[in-house]
Each structure stands twice: as C-alpha cells, then as structure tokens.
Scaffold this motif. Structure first.
Motif, PDB file in Angstrom:
ATOM      1  N   VAL B  70       0.839  -1.198   0.000  1.00  9.38           N
ATOM      2  CA  VAL B  70       0.000   0.000   0.000  1.00  9.38           C
ATOM      3  C   VAL B  70       0.877   1.253   0.000  1.00  9.38           C
ATOM      4  N   ALA B  73       2.348   1.787  -3.380  1.00  5.80           N
ATOM      5  CA  ALA B  73       1.312   2.261  -4.296  1.00  5.80           C
ATOM      6  C   ALA B  73       1.087   3.760  -4.100  1.00  5.80           C
ATOM      7  N   LEU B  74       1.035   4.151  -2.826  1.00  3.98           N
ATOM      8  CA  LEU B  74       0.819   5.560  -2.510  1.00  3.98           C
ATOM      9  C   LEU B  74       1.957   6.420  -3.032  1.00  3.98           C
ATOM     10  N   GLN B  77       1.737   6.753  -6.633  1.00  2.00           N
ATOM     11  CA  GLN B  77       0.577   7.580  -6.982  1.00  2.00           C
ATOM     12  C   GLN B  77       0.927   9.072  -6.965  1.00  2.00           C
TER      13      GLN B  77
END
Lengths: 544, 346
Positions: B70, B73-74, B77
């Motif tokens: 996560v 991914a952040l 992003q």
C-alpha cells in the motif's frame, strides 16, 4: 382450524414484525427542500479515490452498498443485495442482487459492477488511486461471479468484520469508472452516478451541492424502504464557522445543524428559539469518542501502575465537566464509550482524590527530599523529578490541562503542557519522543475491535498503540474476539478486555458524552428525536 | 530606462529560482508529506488538526499496520518514489511548460484549482483597493489640512477604533447584528450570491451580489483603511514643513494651490510604493474572513493546502505570488520615476 383469536394474533405479530423492520413515520410526506450543512466542500466526489468525510456524506445519498444497518436494531438489512448466505466457517459470503435496479444514467445494475467495485480497490497497479481504502479490504481474497446475479466474496481468514467490509462496499458503475477517457477522467471528481435515492443535480464550487430525489429509485416500491428519503431536494451548504451556521439556522437558510454542548447552552437563545427554530438534546447509542492522556509506558516515570493511578487521581474531571461541559458529560471509565454493550459496567471511574494520589506516590518512594515543592526519587542511582510534559495538538483543550497542571502542582507534580502542530505531533508519536500526550479517539464502529489501539502488535512505528501498551492476556482475548462470529460471546470476551485495560491504567480517560445536540427549523418534521443508533435524518420530512 | 527594465526582468529568474528552491526544500523538510497525510487518514480515519477538542483520530477498527504494498502504491501515486532533487527538477521542467501539476487533494490541475478561487479574491481585491485609495487619499489630505481640529481628532479616534478591531471579529459582529435574524436583518449571511441567483435578471443579479458583498468587504478593508489614511496625512504634514512649501506660501499662493499642487505630489511618494502591490489583488485573500463569510477564495486555499501538505498547490501559489510580487515591485519603481523627477534609474 385457526380460530379468530389465533388469526388476529398472527396478523398482529406479522404487523409487528414488519414494523420493527421498517423504520419511519406513516405521517411522512415526500417533497420539499431540505437545507443541510455539510460543513465544508468535498475535495473530490470520486468514490474510489475520495478520502474526506464531506465526500462520503454526499456519496451516502447517491452510492449504495450491498446491505446497510437498521438504525433501530443495528441489524444488517438488504440494500442492493436482496439476500445473502454466509458459509459455515464464516469466510464466504454469497450475495444475490436485487432485480430491476438502475443506475442514474438508466443503465441496469449488474453483478459485474459489484465485482468491478471490489477489483478496482484491490487492483495491484493502483490504477484507480484507491491506496487509502486498500487496508480495509486486505483480508478479502476475491470476489467471484457465480451466477447471473450472484457474487461470492472469499475472505483470507476468519474475522468478524469481514462481512461488514463486503456488505458495506460502495458499488460504483463499471461503465463510468473502468476506462474513462482523459476528458471524462477530469470530470470524475465533480460527478457521481449511483443507484441511490438521490441524484447529483448540481455542484457549484464554493456555494453548494444540490441533490434531487431519484424518482425511479427501487426503494420507493419496497414496503420496507418506502418511508425513507422523503426530501424532494437536498441543498448542502458549506458553512464551517459554528456561529454563522447557527445564524443561518435561525434565519431559515438551514433546516438542521448539529450543535456542540456550548452552542446548545449559550448560543441558542433568542426570540425565534422555540418558535421557528428548535433545539434538541437527545440520547442514542451511536458510538461517541473519548479524550485521554496517554502515558508513554516505556518512560521510567510511568512504568509503575501506582504512579499512573496517582496521576489519574489528580485529574479533576468533575470540575472540568462542571466548568466547560455544562455538566453534560460523564467521566469515562475505560477504552470505549460507557453506553456500548462491550463496556464493562463494573468498572468504576477513577475520580479526583489528591490525598489518595499522594499516598500512592509516597508508597512508590516519591518524596520532596530537597524541599523545592516537586517530588523526587532515586531511580538507578539518579535523582529523578516528578516532572513531565504533555503534548497537546489542540489549542482549545489546553484550558482543561491547565486545571490539571494547577492541581498537580499542589501535590508536588510538575506538569508542562506543550501545544504542538498536528504534523509534528504525529511525527513525535511515531518516533515515541514524548512523555505523555493528550489526544482523543472518535467513536469508531458499534462493533468494537480493540486491536488497532490496544494489541501489542499495533505498537509498531506507524501503529496506533503509540504508548506501547502490552498485556498478553489482553492480546489473547482480542485475538479470540476477532474470530468469534457470535456477538454474545464476543461481548463476554471484550468486556474482559475493557476491564483489563481499565485496570492497567495506560491512559487517563477523560469524558463520554451523555447526549447529542442539534437544532432544526420548524419546517422539519420527524417521528422522534433519535433512533437507537442514529438520528435517522433519512426518515425525516419537510412540512407541506 | 529600457536597459534597466530588461535587467530587472532578467534578475527575476534567479530570484524566482531561489524562492522555489527554498520553498521546495522547506515543505519537504517540514514534518508531514502528502503521503503521510494519506497514511494518517488511513490510520486515523481522516481526522486531522481540525479534530476538535473531543476527537483527534478515529478508531477505525482495522489492522493498524499499513502494508509495504500500500505504501509503495501511494508513493507511486504521488510521485514520491523519486528523490527530492529529481522531484524538484521535474517540477521545474513542467513549470517551463506552464504545467503546475495536479493537486493531491482536489485531483485536478493546480491551475484549475487556483483559477477557480480567483474570481472571489479578485473582486474583493479590486474593490477594496479602489475604495481605499478613493477614500483614504482624500481623507488623509483633509486630515492634514485640518490638522489638530475637532474633525481631525474625531476621525482619528474613529480610525484607531477601526484599526483595533480584527477583520474577522468585525465580520462575526456584523453577521450577528445586521444579518443573523436575531437583531436586524438587513443583509444576507455569507456567500457571494443567493440560491435563486441563476433565475434572476441581470439587474437583480447585480443588486444581489452587491447585497452579499457589503459585509465581507467592510471586514476586508477595515484595517488597511486606517494605515493608508494616516500614512497620507503624515506624509503630507511632513512635506508641508519643508522649505519649498514655505517659499510657495511666501510667494502668496493660496493654501489650496500650496497643498494640492506643490506638497501633494511629493507627499504621494510613500503611497506610490504601494501601487505596485495592486497586482497582489489577484491574490487577495483572508483566511478568517473567507471562513466566516463562506467565500471560497485564495486565503482558504493557501491555508488548507498547507495543512494538507498539498505540495503542488503550495508550490504553484508561491511561484505565482512571487512572480506577481516581483513584477509589482518593478511597477512601483517605475511609478517613482513618474512621480518624482529626482529619481532616475538610467
């Protein structure tokens, strides 16, 4: 043969059982504009990537999940799914979708939409910018279509909240979100297409959001849902300042506004109150939060339980409640609001008692040997003073701590209160560079899972157990409770957790709220002040 | 002169670079990044500094540890998988194409976010600038001429009273007493126009906007009013004491000519210093007044971007504001030349 009496009895029972399920007043009428204060404009409306509470308030009217909770019983009730089955081991959930549900753009809802909604969240490439909701779904392995309108979710391991997570999944239209063009993508943060009772009608940045009733909403034809969502239009304003919100309520620019206890007592008097605008003080069992002072349990000062209890006894919560909370709060007793079914009623609050505090401190060897007014003690060959700093992220709360500081000073305890900006505060928490912190936990879910805050495995760098609380017995009970699907059995386990934590005194708990307060215009009608677990605005209506 | 202007414009480039490097460094060093904001939201349910006396963070009942996956991914992003200097370089490269990046919070280009708040700030900026110059300069002149008289003293008392009231406080008082419904109901509460605005005729629209405009405008202007008036007055009085004015008087010129023709031009020099800042009206904004009157303007945007560590918006605002400030200074300097023939840049 059925006798007349029996028939009447059966009919009564049937009526009763329907009325316990269906909520809402038979007097409710449809139509009118409900002017509601959202508080602040949402940043983006995109249900996949939005993170703020304002966006979820708007989405709640437009996007639906598979099931929702009854505000009176808190039981799950069918929403987009008409029924569901849970496998015996509690790790598989099969939902059957309702027929004839349509998206606001007229396309039919399909089981593919449900699957997409889940797959988009867990997508490993993070294509839909959903990183922030991923953690909720980490325990769910897959969503598989197993029939024309059936979908099965499989969990990785047993956990009592798995069902809540899938039942509450926001179902979004695949045809809108799956492959938007760049042009469409730009619009996604200002538009919303759902299946829900309201359609997004207009969004004027900096002004308001308007929703209009979805005339073809499936629920209108459902006897259990027919009394819900009575307002013809909902106008959501963004009034952030409390005083201004009350002025606008008085003026009729708003129909409803939540109030703080101070506003309820001090700012809601005048010629209109009781005539065109009313204030309500009500109780319900929806979760409320609590503030606390958390002791860094790794710090030498707070290792001893007697010291923690003594410091707790110096906290005059009754005076604070009297002075700042108009007598409308309760001293908290443990790590959950006292009205919860999981709170242990046998635990009594630790109240202000400076004599007892001193006695306990003396027992631990604390004495003012150098007569400077501050207690001291030799620890590992070093003289340590009973002096520490409480970090405080909220300026408003400093006044409470000032009372504490003054009272503690009289007992020879030197407390410094330091106001720290939020981001720095979080950094200090993560680095564990604090002695004590003042903070609050909000209510959370009605079904309590203490793992996030109280399990020793949560004492990691970014974990919420930043005070490093660890009790093997509590860990074991939490682990057991998490896999226990029977709520009654969970209550027994968690009441014990509650008691254990309260006994360990890792926090000095502050207050629990006794009431909820709100103001409303005379146009707004309702069946009763509150439901068991919710105010139930969805069942209110506007007087014709 | 042309050379001077060109030199000044060329000088702006290193200054702007310096400002952006420093800002970029500061926001990256300060605790809390957009990533950490999101992580906090995940951990604590999105309750931040606003989390009230009561709640600070939410107990959202999920495993507290955030997985590496996560986190990665952040980072990806938001482009935080690259080191700071690379990110600055990318930012700089994009700026040259007038691309300020995307706002982390609003999920749309920074320019769109900023320009959507422009109109609010702009109208307050322009009107308050015009109003203060149109009222303050004549008032200051009259006060100087009538120095020591009853009018002067009385107006000074009123002006210092106005100066001592913070704009936001005045805003609340005005709403409660003139717009709240409890006392007088002369004005609407907050916002720039009514709900029915879009069904109105043009004339009604103008009236409606003006009606909404008055209270926030008063709150906006209140403090600058006093400063500017007294500056004008004192500057003129200072000027009157000078020899050339005495000579003019001695020549038998009327007081009117002495004040308005001779002294005023020189007395205006300090006021002219502020002229260049007229460009700043594009960015006029006051957080507190915008909050109270529910105006979605620049003040609020700047504040929230800082709180939410919306780096791209912060950088965008700093860049545009610095640019405007630099151009404004240049214009101020050029105005000096126009007003005061003694100054010559060439």
């Amino acid at each position: 043969m059925l006798t007349t009496k029996k028939i009447i009895a059966i009919l009564t029972l049937a009526v009763l059982s329907i009325s316990t399920l269906a909520v809402g007043s038979p007097k409710a009428v449809k139509g009118g504009t409900f002017k509601y204060n959202l508080g602040q404009a949402p940043t983006t409306l995109n249900p996949l990537s939005s993170t703020d509470a304002y966006a979820s308030s708007v989405q709640a009217y437009i996007i639906e999940g598979l099931a929702d909770r009854n505000p009176e019983t808190y039981e799950w009730q069918p929403l987009l799914a008409k029924s569901w089955e849970i496998s015996k081991d509690g790790t598989e959930y099969t939902f059957t979708l309702r027929d004839g549900v349509k998206w606001h753009d007229g396309k039919p809802l399909t089981v593919q939409d449900v699957k997409f909604s889940f797959d988009a969240i867990v997508d490993p490439t993070n294509k839909y910018k959903t990183a922030q909701i991923k953690p909720y779904y980490e325990n769910i392995a897959s969503a598989d279509i197993i029939g024309k309108n059936k979908i099965k979710f499989v969990a990785k391991k047993k956990y009592f909240k798995n069902f809540d997570v899938v039942a509450g999944l926001s179902v979004v239209p695949k045809h809108i979100y799956e492959n938007p063009t760049e042009k469409q993508q730009k619009k996604l943060n200002k538009t919303l297409i759902g299946t829900g009772p309201y359609k997004l009608d207009g969004y004027r940045r900096g002004k308001h959001i308007t929703l209009t009733r979805n005339k073809s909403w499936w629920g209108a034809k459902d006897s259990k849902r027919a009394k819900e969502y009575n307002f013809g239009t909902i106008l959501m304003r963004f009034v952030k300042d409390g005083t201004v919100a009350i002025q606008r309520l008085q003026k009729g620019d708003l129909d409803f506004n939540g109030l703080t206890v101070e506003e309820y007592e001090r700012k809601t008097s005048g010629p209109q109150w009781g005539k065109s605008v009313f204030k309500v003080k009500t109780q319900n069992k929806a979760p409320t939060g609590y503030g606390f002072i958390g002791w860094n349990l790794k710090d030498k000062l707070f290792k001893s339980k007697n010291v923690r209890v003594a410091l707790y006894h110096l906290l005059d919560r009754e005076k604070m409640i009297e002075k700042f909370r108009f007598g409308m709060s309760l001293p908290a007793t443990g790590p959950l609001y006292v009205q919860s079914i999981y709170a242990n009623e046998k635990v009594k609050p630790i109240l202000y008692n400076p004599k007892l505090a001193l006695k306990l401190l003396r027992k631990e060897g604390w004495a003012d040997t150098d007569k400077d007014g501050i207690l001291d003690k030799m620890i590992n060959g070093q003289k340590v003073k009973m002096s520490f700093t409480i970090l405080e992220p909220n300026q408003e709360f400093v006044k409470y701590l000032t009372i504490y500081k003054e009272d503690a000073k009289k007992a020879g305890v030197d407390i410094n209160v330091k106001f720290v900006e939020w981001n720095t505060f979080i950094k200090k928490l993560d680095e564990r560079s604090f002695e004590a912190v003042r903070l609050a936990w909000s209510g959370g879910s009605i079904d309590w899972d203490p793992k996030q805050v109280w399990h020793s495995s949560s004492a990691t760098a970014s974990g919420s157990n930043f005070i490093s609380y660890s009790n093997p017995k509590v860990d074991k009970l939490i682990d057991e409770a998490r896999v226990e699907l029977d709520q009654n059995k969970r209550v027994v386990l968690l009441k014990e957790v509650y008691k254990q934590i309260a006994d360990d005194v890792p926090y000095a708990f502050f207050f629990n709220e006794k009431y909820r307060f709100y103001g409303h215009s005379d146009r707004l009608k309702r069946e009763k002040d509150t439901y068991q677990f919710d105010l139930g605005l969805n069942y209110w209506w506007i007087k014709k | 002169m042309f050379n001077y202007i060109l030199r000044r414009i060329l000088l702006m480039i290193p200054v702007l670079l310096g400002i952006t490097v420093v800002t970029f460094a500061i926001i990256n060093v300060a605790p809390g990044s957009p990533i950490e904001q999101k992580i906090q939201q995940m951990r604590f349910g999105g309750v931040g500094a606003d989390g009230g006396g009561n709640a600070g963070m939410s107990n959202s009942s999920k495993d507290s540890a955030i997985s590496e996956e996560v986190l990665d991914a952040l980072k990806k992003q938001y482009g935080f998988d690259k080191p700071v200097h690379i990110r600055y370089w990318i930012w700089l490269k994009n700026i040259s194409k007038l691309d300020f990046g995307e706002s982390f919070t609003y999920e749309e280009p920074v320019l769109d976010v900023v320009s959507s708040k422009f109109p609010v700030s702009l109208q307050f900026g322009i009107v308050s600038l015009l109003m203060s110059y149109l009222i303050c300069i004549p008032l200051g002149v009259i006060k100087a001429i009538k120095n020591g008289t009853k009018f002067d003293m009385l107006s000074s008392v009123v002006l210092s009273g106005m100066y001592s009231i913070p704009g936001f406080m005045l805003g609340i008082i005005l709403i409660v007493f003139l717009a709240g419904g409890a006392f007088l109901e002369w004005f609407p509460v907050g916002e720039l126009y009514s709900d029915e605005y879009y069904d109105m005729t043009l004339w009604e629209k103008v009236l409606d906007r003006t009606h909404h405009f008055i209270l926030p405008l008063i709150s906006y202007m209140i403090s600058q009013f006093t400063v500017l008036t007294l500056l004008m007055k004192n500057s003129l009085i200072e000027e009157i004491k000078k020899d050339y004015v005495r000579t003019a008087r001695a020549k038998g010129l009327s007081e009117k000519v002495v004040y308005l023709k001779h002294a005023l031009r020189n007395a205006l020099i300090p006021i002219v210093t502020g002229i260049g800042s007229f460009l700043a009206v594009f960015f006029a904004g006051s957080l507190l007044i915008e909050t109270i009157f529910q105006l979605d303007g620049m003040g609020l945007l700047g504040y929230q971007s800082l709180l939410e560590r919306d780096y791209n918006v912060i950088m965008g605002l700093v860049f545009i504001q610095s640019l405007i400030m630099l151009v404004g200074n240049l214009i101020s300097d050029l105005c000096y030349v126009l007003v005061d023939p003694r100054i010559d840049f060439s």
